[in-house]
Design an enzyme around this catalytic site. Sequence first.
Site, PDB file in Angstrom:
ATOM      1  N   TRP A  51      -7.257  -5.560  11.772  1.00 31.63           N
ATOM      2  CA  TRP A  51      -7.145  -4.119  12.077  1.00 31.63           C
ATOM      3  C   TRP A  51      -7.034  -3.294  10.813  1.00 31.63           C
ATOM      4  CZ3 TRP A  51      -2.554  -1.351  14.877  1.00 31.63           C
ATOM      5  CH2 TRP A  51      -1.331  -1.706  14.357  1.00 31.63           C
ATOM      6  N   TYR A  99      -0.257 -16.403  -0.448  1.00 32.71           N
ATOM      7  CA  TYR A  99       0.162 -15.899   0.867  1.00 32.71           C
ATOM      8  C   TYR A  99       0.482 -17.085   1.767  1.00 32.71           C
ATOM      9  CZ  TYR A  99       0.244 -13.529   5.370  1.00 32.71           C
ATOM     10  OH  TYR A  99       0.639 -13.047   6.599  1.00 32.71           O
ATOM     11  N   ASP A 194       4.947  -6.703  13.633  1.00 31.79           N
ATOM     12  CA  ASP A 194       5.537  -8.033  13.697  1.00 31.79           C
ATOM     13  C   ASP A 194       7.025  -8.152  14.068  1.00 31.79           C
ATOM     14  OD1 ASP A 194       3.040  -7.983  12.592  1.00 31.79           O
ATOM     15  OD2 ASP A 194       3.566  -9.028  10.767  1.00 31.79           O
ATOM     16  N   ARG A 228      11.366  -7.176   4.357  1.00 34.91           N
ATOM     17  CA  ARG A 228      10.482  -8.098   5.078  1.00 34.91           C
ATOM     18  C   ARG A 228      11.243  -8.759   6.239  1.00 34.91           C
ATOM     19  NH1 ARG A 228       5.188  -8.419   4.934  1.00 34.91           N
ATOM     20  NH2 ARG A 228       5.350 -10.642   5.314  1.00 34.91           N
ATOM     21  N   TYR A 387      10.642  -3.110   7.419  1.00 35.07           N
ATOM     22  CA  TYR A 387       9.331  -3.393   7.987  1.00 35.07           C
ATOM     23  C   TYR A 387       9.086  -2.598   9.270  1.00 35.07           C
ATOM     24  CZ  TYR A 387       5.592  -7.015   8.120  1.00 35.07           C
ATOM     25  OH  TYR A 387       4.428  -7.710   8.114  1.00 35.07           O
ATOM     26  N   GLU A 431       2.869   0.700   1.703  1.00 34.35           N
ATOM     27  CA  GLU A 431       2.648   0.093   3.021  1.00 34.35           C
ATOM     28  C   GLU A 431       3.477   0.819   4.077  1.00 34.35           C
ATOM     29  OE1 GLU A 431       3.808  -4.003   3.137  1.00 34.35           O
ATOM     30  OE2 GLU A 431       2.749  -4.409   5.012  1.00 34.35           O
ATOM     31  N   GLN A 446      -1.562  -0.070  -0.742  1.00 34.05           N
ATOM     32  CA  GLN A 446      -1.998  -0.652   0.529  1.00 34.05           C
ATOM     33  C   GLN A 446      -3.314   0.005   0.941  1.00 34.05           C
ATOM     34  OE1 GLN A 446      -0.135  -3.026   2.140  1.00 34.05           O
ATOM     35  NE2 GLN A 446      -1.219  -3.131   4.096  1.00 34.05           N
TER      36      GLN A 446
END
Length: 494
Positions: A51, A99, A194, A228, A387, A431, A446
């Site tokens: 996305w 990652y 998330d 995070r 986040y 972000e 970002q």
Amino acid sequence: MSSTNNRVVRTETALGAEAQLAARARQVLRQNDMGDWTRAAPNLYPHQWSWDSAFIAIGLAHLGTRRAAKELLTLFEHQWRTGKVPHIVFNPEAPPDSYFPGPEHWACAAASPDAPPAPPYTSCLCQPPAHAIAALRVWEVAERKGGEGVDEARAFLRQIYPKLLLWHRYLMTHRDPEGSGLVTIYHPWESGTDNSPRWDAALEAVEVGDLPPYPRYDLRHVANPSERPTRADYDRYLWLVKLIKKAGCDEESIYRSHPFLVKDVLFSAIVVAANEALLEIAALVGAEAGDHTLIANWIARGHQGLNSLWDPELGLSLDYDLRAGRPLRARTVAGFAPLVAGRQSTERLETLITALESSAFTGHPWLRWPVPPSTSPLQEGFRRRSYWRGPTWPVVNWLLWWSLLRAGQSERAQRLRQASLQQLVIGGLGEYFDPFTGELLGANDQSWTAAVALDWLATQGCGALRRTATLLQPGRYETIRNGTSDPLGSVRTA
Ligand code: 9WN
């Protein structure tokens, strides 16, 4: 200085700030450009995310039709046979410790008979389908600019249309075997939000078994680990991935045994909006009448499903936990799903706007900018720096801005655009942001943040795209000074 002069100085400052932001946004997209696709962020996210690429294409559309089209076409080269568009396409050139979980963790997905040829490897999850919305935007921008981009955009629509149709068909079948109009997700990563409190209750019910030790490379790239997800969140994420791998990424097996099966209200609303875009694309490419009927039915079914998840008390929509058989009660931006889906009754629209502007969201007295926190500060589990548990996300602001415009709420949309741009001028192209201080959090530079900034900057207050991309070319502001934009509505450097 007279008030007229003041006005001119402020306008020019605003335009200067806008021009700088546009230049910076272009620079970010250029720096993250891998040729045919764009890294979501240079360090934290060195791969192609599904996305993210849709929003990136919306930004790239203002810089050139061909590259914008390529962003989406590259992603769709890795579409699964079932129609699924994977949530990550892994960059074979990214360092192995950049990652986690990386390509090696998902290599098993390539063994599925439905997976595309590898490498590059893909994950076997998916993310909200903003792609048709992006494809249509690429067309709209090209059409308004005129010139050779129009033919390129038309050819692009012809190429992407059958792929988009297959993708939406996948979501309306494999991810909705009940025919409810609502999409089932198997993992919080599929929602794109998330660690939102939306998922707390459903995740609590997931019993984590033995997991080997794993690295948290993500924590190297943020100023503070609190930005995070926690260790406990990650344990659950990885456990769910393990179960999905064990089921061979097979949809029916997952549906039978998976402990996390949730009807995601925001994902489902994006499907409705994307189907509206697909219907327009179908008309532009001269698709068969049967396609129009099919897509129109998907839209109708989507609205019905969303209606069933409306919570009148909160004035928001709620996700639904299929395993527990109950709604997941949390006040988050996902609750504005009907606004995103569009075509609401006047009464429903008013209720949604009241909720959006209430102290639970943009009316909260402690906010630095009137942009919606991802989770309401009034919601248990709100964390302003963590986040999706509180910070504001520019890409969500874009989605709500675009939805308000479609709902005919142009003044509100304009206010949201202004505040969002102000946040980026002051805070940078991050972000996400602390809603109370405006501090940049998560990744720097970002890509999708840069992309939505470019789209806002190219769009007039009333929502129409600017006929010229003057703002995107530093040093040429005549058109805007001459009043084709809404100068005092522009970004103000306070
Ligand atoms: C997991 C890339 C992605 C976004 C998601 C965002 C975050 C990944 C992560 O980054 O998710 O997919 O590692 O945290 O939540 O929306 O697509 O920008």
